[in-house]
Design a protein around this motif. Sequence first.
Motif, mmCIF file in Angstrom:
data_model
loop_
_atom_site.group_PDB
_atom_site.id
_atom_site.type_symbol
_atom_site.label_atom_id
_atom_site.label_comp_id
_atom_site.label_asym_id
_atom_site.label_seq_id
_atom_site.Cartn_x
_atom_site.Cartn_y
_atom_site.Cartn_z
ATOM 1 N N MET A 1 0.831 -1.189 0.000
ATOM 2 C CA MET A 1 0.000 0.000 0.000
ATOM 3 C C MET A 1 0.875 1.252 0.000
ATOM 4 O O MET A 1 0.790 2.086 -0.888
ATOM 5 C CB MET A 1 -0.916 0.005 1.216
ATOM 6 C CG MET A 1 -1.847 1.191 1.282
ATOM 7 S SD MET A 1 -2.827 1.196 2.787
ATOM 8 C CE MET A 1 -2.069 2.551 3.631
ATOM 9 N N HIS A 2 1.747 1.384 1.009
ATOM 10 C CA HIS A 2 2.591 2.571 1.088
ATOM 11 C C HIS A 2 3.656 2.565 0.000
ATOM 12 O O HIS A 2 3.978 3.611 -0.572
ATOM 13 C CB HIS A 2 3.257 2.647 2.463
ATOM 14 C CG HIS A 2 2.308 3.027 3.555
ATOM 15 N ND1 HIS A 2 1.957 4.332 3.796
ATOM 16 C CD2 HIS A 2 1.623 2.279 4.445
ATOM 17 C CE1 HIS A 2 1.104 4.374 4.800
ATOM 18 N NE2 HIS A 2 0.879 3.142 5.212
ATOM 19 N N ASN A 7 3.677 6.123 -2.228
ATOM 20 C CA ASN A 7 5.051 6.592 -2.444
ATOM 21 C C ASN A 7 5.391 6.654 -3.932
ATOM 22 O O ASN A 7 5.533 7.737 -4.489
ATOM 23 C CB ASN A 7 6.043 5.695 -1.691
ATOM 24 C CG ASN A 7 6.000 5.923 -0.197
ATOM 25 O OD1 ASN A 7 6.468 6.931 0.293
ATOM 26 N ND2 ASN A 7 5.425 4.983 0.529
ATOM 27 N N HIS A 8 5.508 5.505 -4.567
ATOM 28 C CA HIS A 8 5.981 5.525 -5.956
ATOM 29 C C HIS A 8 4.966 6.177 -6.895
ATOM 30 O O HIS A 8 5.350 6.956 -7.773
ATOM 31 C CB HIS A 8 6.288 4.104 -6.418
ATOM 32 C CG HIS A 8 7.030 4.067 -7.720
ATOM 33 N ND1 HIS A 8 8.314 4.545 -7.864
ATOM 34 C CD2 HIS A 8 6.656 3.634 -8.959
ATOM 35 C CE1 HIS A 8 8.706 4.394 -9.115
ATOM 36 N NE2 HIS A 8 7.725 3.851 -9.795
ATOM 37 N N SER A 9 3.690 5.879 -6.722
ATOM 38 C CA SER A 9 2.680 6.502 -7.587
ATOM 39 C C SER A 9 2.684 8.015 -7.415
ATOM 40 O O SER A 9 2.638 8.778 -8.396
ATOM 41 C CB SER A 9 1.287 5.948 -7.263
ATOM 42 O OG SER A 9 1.205 4.573 -7.568
ATOM 43 N N LYS A 10 2.750 8.461 -6.181
ATOM 44 C CA LYS A 10 2.759 9.898 -5.897
ATOM 45 C C LYS A 10 4.005 10.555 -6.495
ATOM 46 O O LYS A 10 3.943 11.677 -7.025
ATOM 47 C CB LYS A 10 2.702 10.115 -4.391
ATOM 48 C CG LYS A 10 2.497 11.554 -3.967
ATOM 49 C CD LYS A 10 2.484 11.678 -2.454
ATOM 50 C CE LYS A 10 1.341 10.890 -1.839
ATOM 51 N NZ LYS A 10 1.260 11.082 -0.362
ATOM 52 N N ASP A 73 -7.615 6.130 -3.381
ATOM 53 C CA ASP A 73 -7.709 6.971 -4.580
ATOM 54 C C ASP A 73 -6.546 6.712 -5.527
ATOM 55 O O ASP A 73 -6.736 6.622 -6.753
ATOM 56 C CB ASP A 73 -7.732 8.450 -4.188
ATOM 57 C CG ASP A 73 -8.978 8.828 -3.426
ATOM 58 O OD1 ASP A 73 -10.058 8.326 -3.777
ATOM 59 O OD2 ASP A 73 -8.876 9.614 -2.460
ATOM 60 N N TRP A 74 -5.345 6.603 -4.976
ATOM 61 C CA TRP A 74 -4.183 6.337 -5.831
ATOM 62 C C TRP A 74 -4.323 4.991 -6.536
ATOM 63 O O TRP A 74 -3.977 4.858 -7.714
ATOM 64 C CB TRP A 74 -2.897 6.364 -5.002
ATOM 65 C CG TRP A 74 -2.409 7.735 -4.669
ATOM 66 C CD1 TRP A 74 -2.332 8.306 -3.434
ATOM 67 C CD2 TRP A 74 -1.921 8.727 -5.584
ATOM 68 N NE1 TRP A 74 -1.825 9.580 -3.521
ATOM 69 C CE2 TRP A 74 -1.572 9.871 -4.824
ATOM 70 C CE3 TRP A 74 -1.762 8.752 -6.966
ATOM 71 C CZ2 TRP A 74 -1.058 11.023 -5.410
ATOM 72 C CZ3 TRP A 74 -1.250 9.907 -7.552
ATOM 73 C CH2 TRP A 74 -0.908 11.026 -6.778
#
Length: 425
Positions: A1-2, A7-10, A73-74
């Motif tokens: 999840m994180h 992290n990477h998507s953001k 959401d991500w």
Amino acid sequence: MHLCLENHSKNLVALWQGKYKGLDEGSESYRIPDNVWERIGLETALAGNTIPSSFGCRTPNIWTEKHLFTAEDWAFWMIHIAPYLLRNRFNRPKYYRHFKKFNSILKRTVQYSFTEQGLDELEQDIVEYVKEYEIIYYQFSAQRLPTCPLTLHALLHIPYDIRNNGPPCNNWTFIMERWCGSLLPAIKSRKEPFACLALRQFQAAQLFEVINRYNLAELMPARRDMNVPSLHEKRSLSIRRPLSVAQSSHGWVSSHKRCHAGGKVRIGNGGDLIRGAVAQENGQRSIRDASFVHYELFADANAHRPRAKEDFVRTVYYGRLEYILHCTIPPNPISNNSEPETILFAVITTCDTQGRDATLELTYFKTVTSYIEIVDLASICAVVGRIRVGTTEPQWAIVDRSGSWARTVFTDDSLATNMSQQGEL
């Protein structure tokens, strides 16, 4: 999840928006202009009207409200929305192809099961993805080392962790994060926050014990059986329109027998609620559209060759459910029907998607056709969403989440009961 989502998507989106730790593009040109991001953000926000609520909360505008994005959401944006909204938005196709590799990695990491061969392929794809990431974003420059945080390297460990711990959906932290989110409103004192948290958990346990001890589950807002329509759904389905039956699949013709039209149906075993267009038009336009469906039929691949032998192939279709026909066939000695039989039909206005499967490839249609077909209700597999993309020649993109991956769905099982309810369609 994180690791992948928060992290990477953001970080990827920050790079594409030119807002990653003050870095420019270096020798590449992966940044998407601000005016294009404004359009992407608007299309993301408007998609909430045509994506069923069962898919999750409305996704915020990723350009102006990115700070409101949660891991849920991500996940939804990266897996289902971004492949459509980012297409043809980069200056060079290689950046979109690189993102699609990450999209494929995300989909496979949230599968329910894995094979050894599948894990080997996932491991190889992640290695290739990280190598390409270093070429595009790191560019082997000391000044660009911030583009390679620890979370990038951690992607390489995902197959190893799956081999040791099982599918990520069995041990991800969505459940704990949601529980922590339910505790946060209880913090009323900055001086004694832990006392507030302890009191909240004590009260929750106390309430659960009282409910069980005095059998008060029926008086509480318990999670109902997903296979039984709610009172609201029953009332909606009780508004029926009499329709004359001309012919059925059983070959009988009757002008005096009648059937009824319903507006809603829920797929069994906890499936999605589908709301037909007739229910959407019944003074409920503010409700998010849940009338478009994924259904499958056996189509004759040799239909264009009259003399060829039939070759029936399972084919995927998409369309808008108009309403549901609830037909009762009377006893017929010719067809050995000794008892009345109930048949449920779906009246669907089709979409021209040329047999594409949106769980496997990008699928578009420009508008619903004028062609209506009546199919067995059991042929409907899932409810789907839509995204309107493009400006000069806009078209609709299909969002189909009926693939083999896990979903971030949250329910409160602590108040679940085994109430014996009887409900009709």
